[in-house]
Design a protein around this motif. Sequence first.
Motif, PDB file in Angstrom:
ATOM      1  N   LYS A   1      33.558  70.086  31.634  1.00 40.62           N
ATOM      2  CA  LYS A   1      33.059  69.653  32.939  1.00 40.62           C
ATOM      3  C   LYS A   1      34.171  69.668  33.978  1.00 40.62           C
ATOM      4  O   LYS A   1      33.957  70.057  35.130  1.00 40.62           O
TER       5      LYS A   1
ATOM      6  N   ARG B   1      22.868  71.569  33.422  1.00 40.43           N
ATOM      7  CA  ARG B   1      22.758  71.513  31.961  1.00 40.43           C
ATOM      8  C   ARG B   1      21.332  71.809  31.505  1.00 40.43           C
ATOM      9  O   ARG B   1      21.109  72.562  30.564  1.00 40.43           O
TER      10      ARG B   1
ATOM     11  N   CYS C   1      26.619  67.431  25.405  1.00 38.95           N
ATOM     12  CA  CYS C   1      27.108  68.824  25.358  1.00 38.95           C
ATOM     13  C   CYS C   1      25.980  69.837  25.362  1.00 38.95           C
ATOM     14  O   CYS C   1      26.240  71.048  25.383  1.00 38.95           O
TER      15      CYS C   1
ATOM     16  N   THR D   1      33.544  68.323  25.813  1.00 39.04           N
ATOM     17  CA  THR D   1      32.570  68.287  26.910  1.00 39.04           C
ATOM     18  C   THR D   1      33.226  67.813  28.196  1.00 39.04           C
ATOM     19  O   THR D   1      32.992  68.369  29.280  1.00 39.04           O
TER      20      THR D   1
ATOM     21  N   LEU E   1      28.298  73.154  25.907  1.00 38.37           N
ATOM     22  CA  LEU E   1      29.030  73.765  24.806  1.00 38.37           C
ATOM     23  C   LEU E   1      28.098  74.586  23.923  1.00 38.37           C
ATOM     24  O   LEU E   1      28.471  75.644  23.412  1.00 38.37           O
TER      25      LEU E   1
END
Length: 594
Positions: free
Chosen positions: A159, A176, A96, A155, A100
């Motif tokens: 996605k 990311r 994550c 997560t 996140l």
Amino acid sequence: MVYDGKNGEYFELQKIDSHNSNFLKNTKTQTLLLIWFTSDQNKLTIDGIPYTFEKNEIVFLTEFHKLEYENIKTINLLKFNKSFYCVLDHDSEIGCKGILYYGAAAKLPIIKINEVPLEIMQTAWKMATLEFEMKDSLQLEMLQMMLKRILITCTRVYKMQSLSSITGTEQNDLIRNFNFLVETNFRSKHTVADYASLIYKSPKTISNTFKKLGTKSPLKFIQERIMLEARRLISYTDKDISEIAYELGFNDIQTFSRFFKKNEKIAPIQYRKKKYALNLFKNNKTMIGLGMAAIGRPHYINIKNNSISDENFDLAVFKTQGKHFLTEAYQAGIRHFDTAPSYGVAEEILSEWITEFQPKDIIISSKWGYTYVANFDKNAIVHEVKSHTLETLERQSKTTFERLKNIQIYQIHSATLESGVLENQEVLEKLYQIKKERNIEIGLSTSGANQNEIIKKALQIKCNNEALFDVFQVSYNLLEQNLLNLKEELKFKKVIIKEAMANGRIFLDKNDGLQIFQNLATKYNVGIDAIALQFVIATLNPYSVLSGVTHLDQLNENLKANSFSLEDHEIELLKTVKQTPEDYWEDRKKLSWQ
């Protein structure tokens, strides 16, 4: 429910509603938040931006997000710190990082869960809740397992919902990593090339990957993160602008100011003034708006007795000055602008200013029923002509709606019992048609000793079994306090207060209350005008109270009304200076156009 470990581990689960919403703000350092909304229409402001969250939406925040709440219904709140579970150290387990948390800060990570993910979340939440009852050596590990399950589920959903166009693992990891690196380096690295060198990719590769997402460019992403932090520092700290510029990696204040103004459309110092004023308005609920009567024509009814200049009136210069002041007022925090056709070129000025300045968050109210006829002649005997006929309504509303396409409030200008406008069925039906077709609020302004009688009559008027009038613009001030008798009847209506300074009469030496006003002004270190406005706000809590000034220094003095609160005994003392409605309006008739 809170877990406090021996080594500083912190984990918290709470069910939040309107009665315990303070838990949202009680955030420990280095704490991450997961806010899961379990009902519709939860209204929060995050980093100065308002959001409405619906049932089963989840938002992920860090301690650095500035959170305010307007309307909380039901929420599941989860908090944990780095000691309990570090998402960076365990990124290989949950993935994550940069999604996140610690990434995409300029765009809040928000997901919507349903079906299988919802069932997993509900189960994990229930198991974690039950685990709080287990006081043994395995409790920490079990709570960590439940947190991991929740984060992995979120997560996956993120996605699927936000990175669906990125199918390759390598591209997914690039996004990311870029997000994470921007979050941790934006203060010192401002270009795509800076980050490309950190992840061993070319700037073009990064740009192409972002392009597949159909989102903003990587450079825009970097700039938005810098702007987010700039807004936070300007809004929530007392740091100098030069200090903020240096903290964000700019070599000098001039470069930072140009960058900020390019993105925000106003300079950093003006942004700070705007946020300060808006926060004051939010805390006090009542807006201070701007009445444009003196902005659109060079004369109004007041106590001034200046000699009238023989200089030729320059309309172009007058309009330019008007637009300039609207910009100053907006930057000072004004969001409600009230105008009318009888205010000379006020509607034109407002329309041109909106086109040029393009504000996105203003409230516009205008009226119909008076026509301006003085043609900017300061010595004119007649300045405006009243007509509450259907023909006037149709003519003036057509012009107003062409000029002010996003108008929210449309009112009868100075409705009286004598004009018969409240009994003119054709006019009332036309107003109802306007209300429905344009989806705006219909109101009326009042004047005279029988204001309350007019309002009572208007409150009874219905069209298709629906109340016609939503807004009442009324004279109310230290000398004319009769409206307080209708406070209960108007509690579900929008009340706009005009003539809060009694056309300047509160400043006159012959005013019995002048010494009281001056004493209070000295105590609170403000002008009498701020005392007058604060009295209106404290006693009536209206939707908006209008300032009629035309210069920034005057407006800033008015805005001080929201910098203090009158004490109860002071309010009661100020109530004693009122006149009878008959005496007040008889004195008002004696005022001339100045």
